[in-house]
Scaffold this active site. Structure first.
Site, short mmCIF file in Angstrom:
data_model
loop_
_atom_site.label_atom_id
_atom_site.label_comp_id
_atom_site.label_asym_id
_atom_site.label_seq_id
_atom_site.Cartn_x
_atom_site.Cartn_y
_atom_site.Cartn_z
N SER A 210 42.15 -36.49 -7.46
CA SER A 210 43.36 -35.03 -7.65
C SER A 210 44.15 -36.13 -8.33
O SER A 210 44.27 -37.43 -8.64
CB SER A 210 44.58 -35.37 -6.30
N TYR B 63 47.35 -37.29 2.51
CA TYR B 63 46.25 -36.70 0.55
C TYR B 63 46.40 -37.65 0.50
O TYR B 63 45.44 -37.68 -0.51
CB TYR B 63 47.21 -35.29 0.66
P1 NAD Z 1 39.60 -24.95 -1.84
O1 NAD Z 1 40.23 -25.07 -0.53
O2 NAD Z 1 38.82 -23.21 -2.04
O3 NAD Z 1 38.13 -25.94 -1.96
C1 NAD Z 1 37.50 -26.30 -0.24
C2 NAD Z 1 36.77 -26.80 -0.19
O4 NAD Z 1 36.82 -27.62 0.83
C3 NAD Z 1 36.78 -25.13 1.13
O5 NAD Z 1 35.57 -24.53 0.65
C4 NAD Z 1 36.51 -25.81 2.15
O6 NAD Z 1 35.70 -24.91 3.45
C5 NAD Z 1 36.14 -27.27 1.87
N1 NAD Z 1 35.94 -27.40 3.23
C6 NAD Z 1 37.73 -28.21 3.67
N2 NAD Z 1 37.13 -29.51 4.96
C7 NAD Z 1 35.97 -28.87 4.70
C8 NAD Z 1 34.97 -29.92 5.45
N3 NAD Z 1 35.05 -30.50 6.83
N4 NAD Z 1 33.69 -29.96 5.84
C9 NAD Z 1 32.94 -28.74 5.09
N5 NAD Z 1 33.83 -28.79 3.94
C10 NAD Z 1 35.56 -28.65 3.58
O7 NAD Z 1 40.14 -25.94 -2.54
P2 NAD Z 1 39.75 -26.41 -4.53
O8 NAD Z 1 41.43 -26.67 -5.08
O9 NAD Z 1 39.19 -26.12 -4.77
O10 NAD Z 1 39.94 -27.94 -4.00
C11 NAD Z 1 38.45 -28.41 -4.19
C12 NAD Z 1 38.59 -29.57 -4.06
O11 NAD Z 1 40.03 -30.12 -5.71
C13 NAD Z 1 39.72 -30.69 -2.76
O12 NAD Z 1 39.04 -32.06 -2.04
C14 NAD Z 1 40.77 -31.21 -3.30
O13 NAD Z 1 41.61 -32.08 -2.94
C15 NAD Z 1 40.90 -30.84 -4.81
N6 NAD Z 1 42.01 -30.88 -6.05
C16 NAD Z 1 42.22 -29.82 -5.93
C17 NAD Z 1 43.77 -29.12 -6.28
C18 NAD Z 1 44.46 -27.90 -6.76
O14 NAD Z 1 45.32 -27.65 -7.07
N7 NAD Z 1 44.17 -26.44 -5.88
C19 NAD Z 1 44.09 -29.97 -6.85
C20 NAD Z 1 43.62 -31.57 -7.23
C21 NAD Z 1 42.53 -31.51 -6.70
#
Ligand code: NAD
Length: 256
Positions: A136, A150
């Protein structure tokens, strides 16, 4: 790209988009996450090249089991995408519960470590492998909206990736840390104050991060994109500041 790709958190957002993008390039993809139905929806978008291996990555035994299932179905993992991640609504110091903090560390940091440790032996043996971590922008600079747990977990992922490159490059293994800014996905719904539809419309799309992951994995094995920070071009963090400058410029021009 006829490779075996293991994507965690593949039931939504960036994980789903990345699995679909790799499959479009010819990869066989293993989809891991907690929600079998959501993973099945991703698999349906891909077809025969996808398998579903549901697992809760906060449990180390589940990771071991999931990795074994992926290898049994598709063979050794050639590209690992450590994407699963979570945050909690009550994320700031005055409200952060120890259990919520520990879960974030388990899912955001320990799971990427354990998944990496699971795939590394076969990668070393084969003298090739790609690890991609969705960290991130919170790993690069303090971003208050993310909260301390986080941010700390993602900074840990960034350093984990650097150490992978330092030790494993000699074995032909590369580690890529992608640092997205705000991406319009479900994770933002868990913010204490979720962003408006107007703000989300200007954010990155999950497909943008997927394209970056595929790009990095498509480079020849000798090249490692160690870090990639991807921000929305019209970024809400400095948008008010930039608009202020633009307004001042207009006024200055009007005065002649
Ligand atoms: P999202 O919530 O759609 O995806 C996260 C996924 O991780 C979900 O499918 C969830 O079910 C899965 N997950 C969570 N806990 C879990 C567990 N214990 N076991 C298995 N799976 C689990 O959101 P996203 O934005 O697609 O997030 C994906 C990655 O990107 C994450 O690591 C998030 O921190 C990172 N990220 C997101 C953003 C943003 O603004 N959306 C920015 C920077 C980084």
């Amino acid at each position: 790209m006829d490779r075996v790709v293991w994507v965690t958190g593949a039931g939504s957002g960036i994980g789903r988009a990345t699995a679909v993008a790799f499959a479009k390039m010819g990869a066989r993809v293993a989809l891991t996450g907690r929600r079998t139905e959501a993973l099945a929806d991703t698999a349906a978008m891909i077809g025969d090249a996808a398998i579903v291996v549901a697992a809760d990555l906060s449990d180390p035994a589940e990771i071991t089991r999931a990795h074994a299932a992926v290898v049994a179905s598709l063979g050794p993992v050639e590209v690992l995408v450590n994407n699963a991640g979570s945050n909690t609504r009550h994320r700031h110091w005055h409200e952060l519960a120890p259990e919520a903090m520990a879960t974030m560390m388990d899912v955001n940091l320990r799971a990427p470590f354990l998944c990496s440790m699971a795939v590394l032996p076969a990668m070393r043996e084969r003298k090739t492998g790609t690890l991609i971590h969705i960290a991130s922008v919170s790993a690069v600079t303090m971003f208050p909206a993310s909260g301390p747990a986080y941010g700390a977990s993602k900074a840990g992922v960034s350093m984990m990736s650097a150490h992978l490159n330092a030790e494993e490059g000699i074995h032909g293994i590369r580690s890529i840390c992608i640092n997205p800014g705000e991406v319009a996905t479900e994770i933002l719904d868990r913010r204490p104050k979720p962003p408006s539809a107007e703000d989300r419309a200007l954010m990155l799309h999950a497909d943008d991060i997927a394209a970056a992951a595929v790009f990095a994995a498509s480079l020849p094995g000798r090249a490692t994109v160690a870090d990639m920070t991807i921000l929305a071009t019209d970024n809400q963090i400095w948008r008010p500041f930039a608009r202020g400058i633009a307004q001042t410029a207009v006024q200055a021009n009007a005065k002649g």
